[in-house]
Design a protein around this motif. Sequence first.
Motif, mmCIF file in Angstrom:
data_model
loop_
_atom_site.group_PDB
_atom_site.id
_atom_site.type_symbol
_atom_site.label_atom_id
_atom_site.label_comp_id
_atom_site.label_asym_id
_atom_site.label_seq_id
_atom_site.Cartn_x
_atom_site.Cartn_y
_atom_site.Cartn_z
ATOM 1 N N PHE A 1 32.067 30.370 12.645
ATOM 2 C CA PHE A 1 30.892 31.054 12.106
ATOM 3 C C PHE A 1 29.694 30.903 13.036
ATOM 4 O O PHE A 1 28.991 31.876 13.319
ATOM 5 N N VAL A 2 29.458 29.703 13.527
ATOM 6 C CA VAL A 2 28.335 29.450 14.432
ATOM 7 C C VAL A 2 28.491 30.256 15.716
ATOM 8 O O VAL A 2 27.551 30.894 16.198
ATOM 9 N N LEU A 3 29.686 30.258 16.289
ATOM 10 C CA LEU A 3 29.915 31.002 17.535
ATOM 11 C C LEU A 3 29.731 32.505 17.333
ATOM 12 O O LEU A 3 29.135 33.175 18.187
ATOM 13 N N ILE A 4 30.221 33.038 16.216
ATOM 14 C CA ILE A 4 30.038 34.462 15.933
ATOM 15 C C ILE A 4 28.554 34.774 15.748
ATOM 16 O O ILE A 4 28.055 35.779 16.259
ATOM 17 N N SER A 5 27.828 33.912 15.045
ATOM 18 C CA SER A 5 26.386 34.114 14.838
ATOM 19 C C SER A 5 25.627 34.127 16.155
ATOM 20 O O SER A 5 24.754 34.963 16.380
ATOM 21 N N ILE A 6 25.963 33.205 17.032
ATOM 22 C CA ILE A 6 25.323 33.156 18.346
ATOM 23 C C ILE A 6 25.633 34.442 19.128
ATOM 24 O O ILE A 6 24.759 35.027 19.767
ATOM 25 N N GLY A 7 26.876 34.891 19.065
ATOM 26 C CA GLY A 7 27.266 36.131 19.741
ATOM 27 C C GLY A 7 26.465 37.320 19.245
ATOM 28 O O GLY A 7 25.978 38.125 20.043
ATOM 29 N N PHE A 8 26.325 37.450 17.927
ATOM 30 C CA PHE A 8 25.536 38.544 17.374
ATOM 31 C C PHE A 8 24.075 38.446 17.795
ATOM 32 O O PHE A 8 23.449 39.444 18.138
ATOM 33 N N ALA A 9 23.518 37.250 17.761
ATOM 34 C CA ALA A 9 22.118 37.066 18.145
ATOM 35 C C ALA A 9 21.897 37.461 19.601
ATOM 36 O O ALA A 9 20.928 38.149 19.934
ATOM 37 N N LEU A 10 22.784 37.022 20.483
ATOM 38 C CA LEU A 10 22.660 37.375 21.903
ATOM 39 C C LEU A 10 22.832 38.876 22.108
ATOM 40 O O LEU A 10 22.120 39.490 22.897
ATOM 41 N N GLY A 11 23.758 39.471 21.394
ATOM 42 C CA GLY A 11 23.964 40.909 21.502
ATOM 43 C C GLY A 11 22.752 41.695 21.038
ATOM 44 O O GLY A 11 22.325 42.645 21.684
ATOM 45 N N LYS A 12 22.176 41.279 19.926
ATOM 46 C CA LYS A 12 20.988 41.952 19.403
ATOM 47 C C LYS A 12 19.832 41.811 20.382
ATOM 48 O O LYS A 12 19.115 42.769 20.653
#
Length: 156
Positions: A16-27
């Motif tokens: 969950f943390v890794l996916i959240s970080i990925g979305f944040a960086l993508g945004k």
Amino acid sequence: MIKKTQHIIKNLLLIFVLISIGFALGKYSVTKQIIQEKTNTGGDAIHVYYMHAAFRCVTCNTIEKMTKELLNSKFADGLKSGEIIFSTVNFQENEKLARQFEVISSCVVVAKEKDGNIIEYKRLDEVWTLLDKPAEFNAYLSKAIQSFLPKQEDAK
């Protein structure tokens, strides 16, 4: 059994943390790219900023709405061509721009940009006092925008 459950929960939280970080960086990446595309028009652009605080009252929202309406009606061609750009900016979050424009409260700023760099600007503090006078508000904002537009030569 408890260790296995803890291990599964730990792994799920890590995913969950890794996916959240990925979305944040993508945004962040997409937002940065959009801003660069808007500001790097390859030539001159007039950038109209609505500078606001984190808390926005009804009056603040009305100033933004009136600014957008004027741009969409009177300067639609300039918006479409990229000659005029409109942005809303929280000056409490974008301290660099707030310092550059000397902004301490909500206002409209019209800036002339060349290759994404601000070379001249006008801070329009009077929008507050002209809020209940739409024709004067529009004239005030239009005059500031037109002062940065290239002068049209008279057809002969």
